[in-house]
Design a protein around this motif. Structure first.
Motif, PDB file in Angstrom:
ATOM      1  N   GLN A 139      18.429 -64.531  23.565  1.00  0.00           N
ATOM      2  CA  GLN A 139      18.584 -65.049  24.921  1.00  0.00           C
ATOM      3  C   GLN A 139      18.181 -64.013  25.965  1.00  0.00           C
ATOM      4  OE1 GLN A 139      22.584 -66.695  25.045  1.00  0.00           O
ATOM      5  NE2 GLN A 139      22.105 -68.149  23.424  1.00  0.00           N
ATOM      6  N   ALA A 140      18.317 -62.727  25.647  1.00  0.00           N
ATOM      7  CA  ALA A 140      17.885 -61.678  26.566  1.00  0.00           C
ATOM      8  C   ALA A 140      16.371 -61.540  26.583  1.00  0.00           C
ATOM      9  CB  ALA A 140      18.529 -60.344  26.186  1.00  0.00           C
ATOM     10  N   LEU A 141      15.758 -61.482  25.409  1.00  0.00           N
ATOM     11  CA  LEU A 141      14.338 -61.158  25.320  1.00  0.00           C
ATOM     12  C   LEU A 141      13.437 -62.379  25.477  1.00  0.00           C
ATOM     13  CD1 LEU A 141      14.547 -58.657  22.340  1.00  0.00           C
ATOM     14  CD2 LEU A 141      14.220 -58.086  24.751  1.00  0.00           C
ATOM     15  N   VAL A 142      13.851 -63.508  24.909  1.00  0.00           N
ATOM     16  CA  VAL A 142      13.024 -64.718  24.954  1.00  0.00           C
ATOM     17  C   VAL A 142      13.308 -65.524  26.218  1.00  0.00           C
ATOM     18  CG1 VAL A 142      12.450 -66.872  23.763  1.00  0.00           C
ATOM     19  CG2 VAL A 142      12.880 -64.792  22.444  1.00  0.00           C
ATOM     20  N   ASP A 143      14.562 -65.872  26.429  1.00  0.00           N
ATOM     21  CA  ASP A 143      14.908 -66.785  27.520  1.00  0.00           C
ATOM     22  C   ASP A 143      14.965 -66.097  28.886  1.00  0.00           C
ATOM     23  OD1 ASP A 143      15.188 -68.680  25.523  1.00  0.00           O
ATOM     24  OD2 ASP A 143      17.366 -68.479  25.403  1.00  0.00           O
ATOM     25  N   THR A 144      15.497 -64.894  28.939  1.00  0.00           N
ATOM     26  CA  THR A 144      15.704 -64.218  30.219  1.00  0.00           C
ATOM     27  C   THR A 144      14.500 -63.361  30.612  1.00  0.00           C
ATOM     28  OG1 THR A 144      18.087 -64.165  29.800  1.00  0.00           O
ATOM     29  CG2 THR A 144      17.251 -62.694  31.520  1.00  0.00           C
ATOM     30  N   ALA A 145      14.039 -62.502  29.716  1.00  0.00           N
ATOM     31  CA  ALA A 145      12.934 -61.583  30.035  1.00  0.00           C
ATOM     32  C   ALA A 145      11.564 -62.197  29.775  1.00  0.00           C
ATOM     33  CB  ALA A 145      13.083 -60.297  29.229  1.00  0.00           C
ATOM     34  N   ASP A 146      11.493 -63.225  28.931  1.00  0.00           N
ATOM     35  CA  ASP A 146      10.212 -63.846  28.589  1.00  0.00           C
ATOM     36  C   ASP A 146       9.199 -62.778  28.172  1.00  0.00           C
ATOM     37  OD1 ASP A 146       8.282 -65.834  28.205  1.00  0.00           O
ATOM     38  OD2 ASP A 146       7.657 -65.813  30.307  1.00  0.00           O
ATOM     39  N   VAL A 147       9.588 -61.957  27.203  1.00  0.00           N
ATOM     40  CA  VAL A 147       8.742 -60.849  26.752  1.00  0.00           C
ATOM     41  C   VAL A 147       7.412 -61.383  26.219  1.00  0.00           C
ATOM     42  CG1 VAL A 147       8.528 -59.029  25.017  1.00  0.00           C
ATOM     43  CG2 VAL A 147      10.671 -59.304  26.296  1.00  0.00           C
ATOM     44  N   GLN A 148       6.323 -60.730  26.654  1.00  0.00           N
ATOM     45  CA  GLN A 148       4.980 -61.143  26.286  1.00  0.00           C
ATOM     46  C   GLN A 148       4.300 -60.070  25.430  1.00  0.00           C
ATOM     47  OE1 GLN A 148       3.558 -64.258  27.181  1.00  0.00           O
ATOM     48  NE2 GLN A 148       5.745 -64.569  27.669  1.00  0.00           N
ATOM     49  N   PRO A 149       3.305 -60.484  24.634  1.00  0.00           N
ATOM     50  CA  PRO A 149       2.571 -59.498  23.822  1.00  0.00           C
ATOM     51  C   PRO A 149       2.007 -58.369  24.682  1.00  0.00           C
ATOM     52  CG  PRO A 149       1.991 -61.718  23.142  1.00  0.00           C
ATOM     53  CD  PRO A 149       2.824 -61.859  24.378  1.00  0.00           C
ATOM     54  N   GLY A 150       2.148 -57.155  24.182  1.00  0.00           N
ATOM     55  CA  GLY A 150       1.618 -55.993  24.876  1.00  0.00           C
ATOM     56  C   GLY A 150       2.578 -55.341  25.841  1.00  0.00           C
ATOM     57  N   GLN A 151       3.668 -56.011  26.190  1.00  0.00           N
ATOM     58  CA  GLN A 151       4.640 -55.392  27.081  1.00  0.00           C
ATOM     59  C   GLN A 151       5.406 -54.296  26.351  1.00  0.00           C
ATOM     60  OE1 GLN A 151       6.955 -58.727  28.715  1.00  0.00           O
ATOM     61  NE2 GLN A 151       5.800 -58.529  30.621  1.00  0.00           N
ATOM     62  N   ARG A 152       5.962 -53.387  27.126  1.00  0.00           N
ATOM     63  CA  ARG A 152       6.771 -52.296  26.573  1.00  0.00           C
ATOM     64  C   ARG A 152       8.246 -52.607  26.824  1.00  0.00           C
ATOM     65  NH1 ARG A 152       5.055 -47.234  25.694  1.00  0.00           N
ATOM     66  NH2 ARG A 152       6.599 -46.288  27.099  1.00  0.00           N
ATOM     67  N   VAL A 153       9.025 -52.571  25.758  1.00  0.00           N
ATOM     68  CA  VAL A 153      10.445 -52.921  25.814  1.00  0.00           C
ATOM     69  C   VAL A 153      11.269 -51.737  25.332  1.00  0.00           C
ATOM     70  CG1 VAL A 153      12.250 -54.446  24.933  1.00  0.00           C
ATOM     71  CG2 VAL A 153       9.994 -55.386  25.482  1.00  0.00           C
ATOM     72  N   LEU A 154      12.252 -51.344  26.129  1.00  0.00           N
ATOM     73  CA  LEU A 154      13.186 -50.281  25.756  1.00  0.00           C
ATOM     74  C   LEU A 154      14.516 -50.913  25.385  1.00  0.00           C
ATOM     75  CD1 LEU A 154      14.228 -47.335  25.594  1.00  0.00           C
ATOM     76  CD2 LEU A 154      14.600 -47.437  28.091  1.00  0.00           C
ATOM     77  N   VAL A 155      14.989 -50.638  24.172  1.00  0.00           N
ATOM     78  CA  VAL A 155      16.266 -51.155  23.686  1.00  0.00           C
ATOM     79  C   VAL A 155      17.240 -50.001  23.551  1.00  0.00           C
ATOM     80  CG1 VAL A 155      17.467 -52.379  21.830  1.00  0.00           C
ATOM     81  CG2 VAL A 155      15.106 -53.017  22.429  1.00  0.00           C
ATOM     82  N   HIS A 156      18.274 -50.005  24.381  1.00  0.00           N
ATOM     83  CA  HIS A 156      19.318 -48.986  24.241  1.00  0.00           C
ATOM     84  C   HIS A 156      20.266 -49.381  23.110  1.00  0.00           C
ATOM     85  CE1 HIS A 156      18.179 -46.583  27.626  1.00  0.00           C
ATOM     86  NE2 HIS A 156      18.329 -47.558  28.498  1.00  0.00           N
ATOM     87  N   ALA A 157      20.802 -48.360  22.397  1.00  0.00           N
ATOM     88  CA  ALA A 157      21.683 -48.599  21.238  1.00  0.00           C
ATOM     89  C   ALA A 157      20.947 -49.422  20.194  1.00  0.00           C
ATOM     90  CB  ALA A 157      22.985 -49.268  21.662  1.00  0.00           C
ATOM     91  N   GLY A 158      19.744 -48.982  19.870  1.00  0.00           N
ATOM     92  CA  GLY A 158      18.880 -49.752  18.984  1.00  0.00           C
ATOM     93  C   GLY A 158      19.376 -49.893  17.561  1.00  0.00           C
ATOM     94  N   ALA A 159      20.302 -49.049  17.128  1.00  0.00           N
ATOM     95  CA  ALA A 159      20.787 -49.126  15.751  1.00  0.00           C
ATOM     96  C   ALA A 159      22.042 -49.969  15.612  1.00  0.00           C
ATOM     97  CB  ALA A 159      21.073 -47.720  15.212  1.00  0.00           C
ATOM     98  N   GLY A 160      22.557 -50.499  16.730  1.00  0.00           N
ATOM     99  CA  GLY A 160      23.778 -51.289  16.681  1.00  0.00           C
ATOM    100  C   GLY A 160      23.543 -52.723  16.271  1.00  0.00           C
ATOM    101  N   GLY A 161      24.605 -53.526  16.365  1.00  0.00           N
ATOM    102  CA  GLY A 161      24.531 -54.910  15.909  1.00  0.00           C
ATOM    103  C   GLY A 161      23.495 -55.719  16.649  1.00  0.00           C
TER     104      GLY A 161
END
Length: 320
Positions: A139-161
């Motif tokens: 819901q964050a990446l698809v619905d809210t941010a609408d992430v597109q190919p080639g964009q740069r995404v930073l995920v904090h706490a990447g090893a968590g659930g």
């Protein structure tokens, strides 16, 4: 034991892990449009122990309370009007959130369309680890941010659930993915699809991350991670801040920099669960379960989770 009762973990007051009590209580019955699900496994999330402690969603709950929202199990019975599921179907879901779902028990009831068919390629333990965390990432990446190919995404706490699933979903969407985590997790994160991993204990992420289009902030105000994320977000980019929403400090910094912000509270979503199951079955999404506990060992599970060092998820095996 009577077929009208079930094992459950209840709390009669908020507090530490010691308030979690194993009891035998009445089994719920499905109303029209609902299904009764025999729970095989229940995922454990930070919102669980925060609610138990009187934080999180505690203000929305009524005591005594059965905690837990993540469910994987088998449909036992269907209420009048249910057409999409039948007894014997393997399902998973995050019903009712943020209202109580009662997942720390042998049975739950909820509207049928808040469940989806479990990924066929994994067992109930792994499936129970998915709903809340995977739906949050989706819901964050698809619905809210609408992430597109080639964009740069930073995920904090990447090893968590949520984080380890978000890394994979962002990669599936075609993004270049940067994740923050301590160095021992870096090789694993790169296996999951991270293009770069930053050890936040050794370097300030804003010094090395470069410019990104989207930040998925799973930390919030700790060490001002939310506000500092604005510095790496391009003008017009988006910071999705989940643990504490958009604080006044984040909003002010973002407005000054021309960066968009958004809070997010995950919702039940059977369509997204179906899409997530497809990713799992195709091999594009892997869920990591660090440890599974028996239902009666839930207090030990909460103590471990509260240390904040879990790789992936913790789960209750309700069949033990």
């Amino acid at each position: 034991m009577s077929e009208h009762t079930m094992r459950a973990i209840t709390i009669s007051g908020f507090g530490g892990p010691e308030v979690l009590t194993a009891q035998r209580i009445g089994r719920p019955e499905p109303l029209p449009t609902e299904v009764l699900v025999r729970v095989h496994a229940a995922g454990i999330n930070p919102v669980d122990w925060k609610t138990r402690a009187g934080q999180g969603m505690a203000g929305l709950q009524t005591l005594p309370l059965i905690l837990g929202w993540d469910v994987s199990g088998v449909v036992e019975e269907v209420g009048f009007g249910v057409t999409t599921l039948a007894p014997g179907d393997e399902v998973y879901g995050m019903p009712w959130f943020p209202r109580a779902a009662g997942a720390y028990a042998e049975f739950v009831t909820a509207p049928s369309r808040q469940f989806a068919r479990k990924p066929a390629s994994i067992g109930h333990t792994e499936a129970a680890a998915l709903p809340l965390a995977a739906l949050t990432a989706w819901q964050a990446l698809v619905d809210t941010a609408d992430v597109q190919p080639g964009q740069r995404v930073l995920v904090h706490a990447g090893a968590g659930g949520v984080g380890h699933l978000a890394v994979q979903i962002a990669k599936h969407l075609g993004a270049q993915v940067i994740a923050t985590a301590q160095e021992p997790r870096h090789a694993w994160l790169k296996e999951l699809g991270a293009d770069e991993a930053i050890d936040y204990t050794q370097r300030r992420f804003e010094e090395v991350a470069g410019e990104v289009d989207v930040v998925l902030d799973l930390i919030g105000g700790h060490d001002a991670t939310n506000v500092r994320s604005v510095a790496v977000t391009r003008r017009g980019g988006l910071v999705v801040s989940i643990p504490s929403g958009v604080s006044d400090e984040l909003a002010a910094a973002a407005a000054k920099a021309g960066v968009r912000t958004s809070p997010l509270l995950v919702e039940p979503d059977s369509a997204a669960l179906t899409a997530i199951a497809g990713l799992v079955d195709s091999g594009a999404l892997h869920v990591e379960v660090e440890r599974a506990f028996a239902l009666e060992d839930v207090a030990e599970a909460h103590r471990l989770g509260e240390k904040g060092r879990t790789r992936g998820k913790l789960v209750l095996d309700v069949t033990r």
